[in-house]
Design a protein around this motif. Structure first.
Motif, short mmCIF file in Angstrom:
data_model
loop_
_atom_site.label_atom_id
_atom_site.label_comp_id
_atom_site.label_asym_id
_atom_site.label_seq_id
_atom_site.Cartn_x
_atom_site.Cartn_y
_atom_site.Cartn_z
N SER A 41 46.65 42.33 9.22
CA SER A 41 46.33 42.33 7.92
C SER A 41 46.24 43.87 7.40
O SER A 41 46.19 44.14 6.24
CB SER A 41 44.92 41.89 7.83
N TYR A 45 49.56 45.27 2.69
CA TYR A 45 49.42 46.19 1.50
C TYR A 45 49.83 47.58 1.85
O TYR A 45 49.85 48.16 2.87
CB TYR A 45 48.14 45.98 1.06
N TYR A 47 48.66 49.92 0.13
CA TYR A 47 47.32 50.78 0.27
C TYR A 47 46.53 49.69 0.91
O TYR A 47 46.64 48.83 1.25
CB TYR A 47 46.83 51.06 -1.12
N LEU A 49 43.59 47.44 2.31
CA LEU A 49 43.07 46.19 1.86
C LEU A 49 41.72 46.62 0.95
O LEU A 49 40.97 47.14 1.61
CB LEU A 49 42.84 45.09 2.95
N ASP A 53 44.79 48.76 -6.12
CA ASP A 53 46.02 48.65 -6.16
C ASP A 53 46.51 47.90 -4.98
O ASP A 53 46.89 48.46 -3.93
CB ASP A 53 46.92 49.88 -6.43
N ASN A 54 46.43 46.65 -4.95
CA ASN A 54 46.74 45.65 -3.85
C ASN A 54 48.19 45.40 -4.07
O ASN A 54 48.51 44.20 -4.37
CB ASN A 54 46.04 44.63 -3.91
N MET A 55 49.18 46.54 -3.79
CA MET A 55 50.48 46.09 -3.97
C MET A 55 51.23 45.71 -2.52
O MET A 55 50.90 46.61 -1.58
CB MET A 55 51.34 47.35 -4.39
N LEU A 56 51.78 44.62 -2.53
CA LEU A 56 52.26 44.27 -0.98
C LEU A 56 53.43 45.36 -0.54
O LEU A 56 54.21 45.87 -1.31
CB LEU A 56 52.77 42.97 -1.19
N SER A 57 53.25 45.58 0.96
CA SER A 57 54.11 46.15 1.42
C SER A 57 55.63 45.52 1.65
O SER A 57 55.57 44.12 1.25
CB SER A 57 53.71 47.02 2.77
N GLY A 60 54.36 42.84 3.76
CA GLY A 60 53.83 41.72 3.38
C GLY A 60 54.42 41.01 2.34
O GLY A 60 54.27 39.65 2.32
N ILE A 121 43.73 38.26 3.39
CA ILE A 121 44.03 38.61 2.02
C ILE A 121 43.16 37.72 1.06
O ILE A 121 42.74 38.18 0.11
CB ILE A 121 45.42 38.40 1.75
#
Length: 255
Positions: A41, A45, A47, A49, A53-57, A60, A121
């Motif tokens: 987990s 992201y 950045y 959790l 800005d919860n942008m998926l890696s 992810g 998530i």
């Protein structure tokens, strides 16, 4: 007389060892899955959790991302791998070594931990902990009943398996209807979740009674070591499925 007492003591000792080994394997696998889910987990992201800005890696998106080609491919690869491992363990457990069976079970718990990471998530951490504690209490009660009751739960277990089959079919039909109509069938989902909680609780009791019956004739050899691993896998699946149902029923989503 002394010889008979010695035989009884030996049988009791082997029974205790088998039970301890089975529930020990189950508990260890749950611990492994929990640790893996928590670690994974952290890398879903770009950045941390919970930040705005919860942008998926890339990982992810590969596991849980919507929309684009190859997004969620990782989830399905892991999910199918888990099914394959369960089928192989179930079908070939007698031909495996103890080490091979243990490796397969632990590999399954690791893969399942990766797919379970999605709960961090979707749900608040407090809800995850609460659902885990609630599952633990329910699971303990049902296992204790299964281990101690004098009632034969074989018929009860068959009804639970029939109920599980019914849930799978109803879930599939509901999913198809929702896709066709474009309307989420909330009430049907709620009924399925309640039925699932009942079924997996019942399966925990039935599987525990099967463990107790096997333990009554257990011996300290490789065959029984492997049987304990397979029994632990069944109990592990009961626990995980009950946990996920309770989390869906009572868990609070992230804002």
């Amino acid at each position: 007389m002394a010889e008979a007492a010695k035989v009884i003591r030996t049988a009791d000792r082997e029974r205790s060892r088998f039970l301890g080994r089975t529930y020990g394997w189950m508990g260890f696998a749950l611990l492994v899955s929990g640790i893996v889910a928590w670690l994974v987990s952290k890398i879903i992201y770009v950045y941390p959790l919970g930040t705005p800005d919860n942008m998926l890696s890339r990982f992810g998106a590969f596991m849980f991302g919507p929309g684009q080609l190859f997004n969620q491919a990782g989830f399905w690869i892991f999910a199918v791998s888990e099914i394959v491992i369960v089928l192989v363990l179930t079908a070939r457990i007698r031909k495996m070594s103890v080490a091979g069976a243990a490796f397969g079970f632990l590999l399954y718990s690791v893969l399942n931990g990766v797919t379970l990471s999605s709960i961090f998530i979707v749900y608040q951490f407090y809800s995850i902990v609460s659902a885990f504690l609630g599952t633990s209490v329910m699971f303990f009660i049902m296992c204790f009943w299964g281990l101690t009751t004098k009632r034969n739960l074989a018929t009860f277990g068959r009804y639970m398996m029939m109920g599980l089959l019914g849930i799978i079919i109803t879930n599939a039909v509901g999913w198809i209807m929702a896709k066709i109509s474009g309307v989420q069938l909330v009430m049907l989902d709620y009924i399925i979740m309640i039925a699932s909680a009942i079924v997996f609780s019942g399966l925990a009791a039935w599987d525990s009674q099967k463990v107790a019956k096997t333990a009554a004739g257990a011996r300290n050899n490789d065959d029984y070591h492997k049987v304990s691993i397979l029994a632990a896998l069944e109990l592990y699946l009961d626990f995980i499925n009950l946990f996920l149902v309770l989390l869906r029923l009572f868990g609070r989503g992230r804002d």
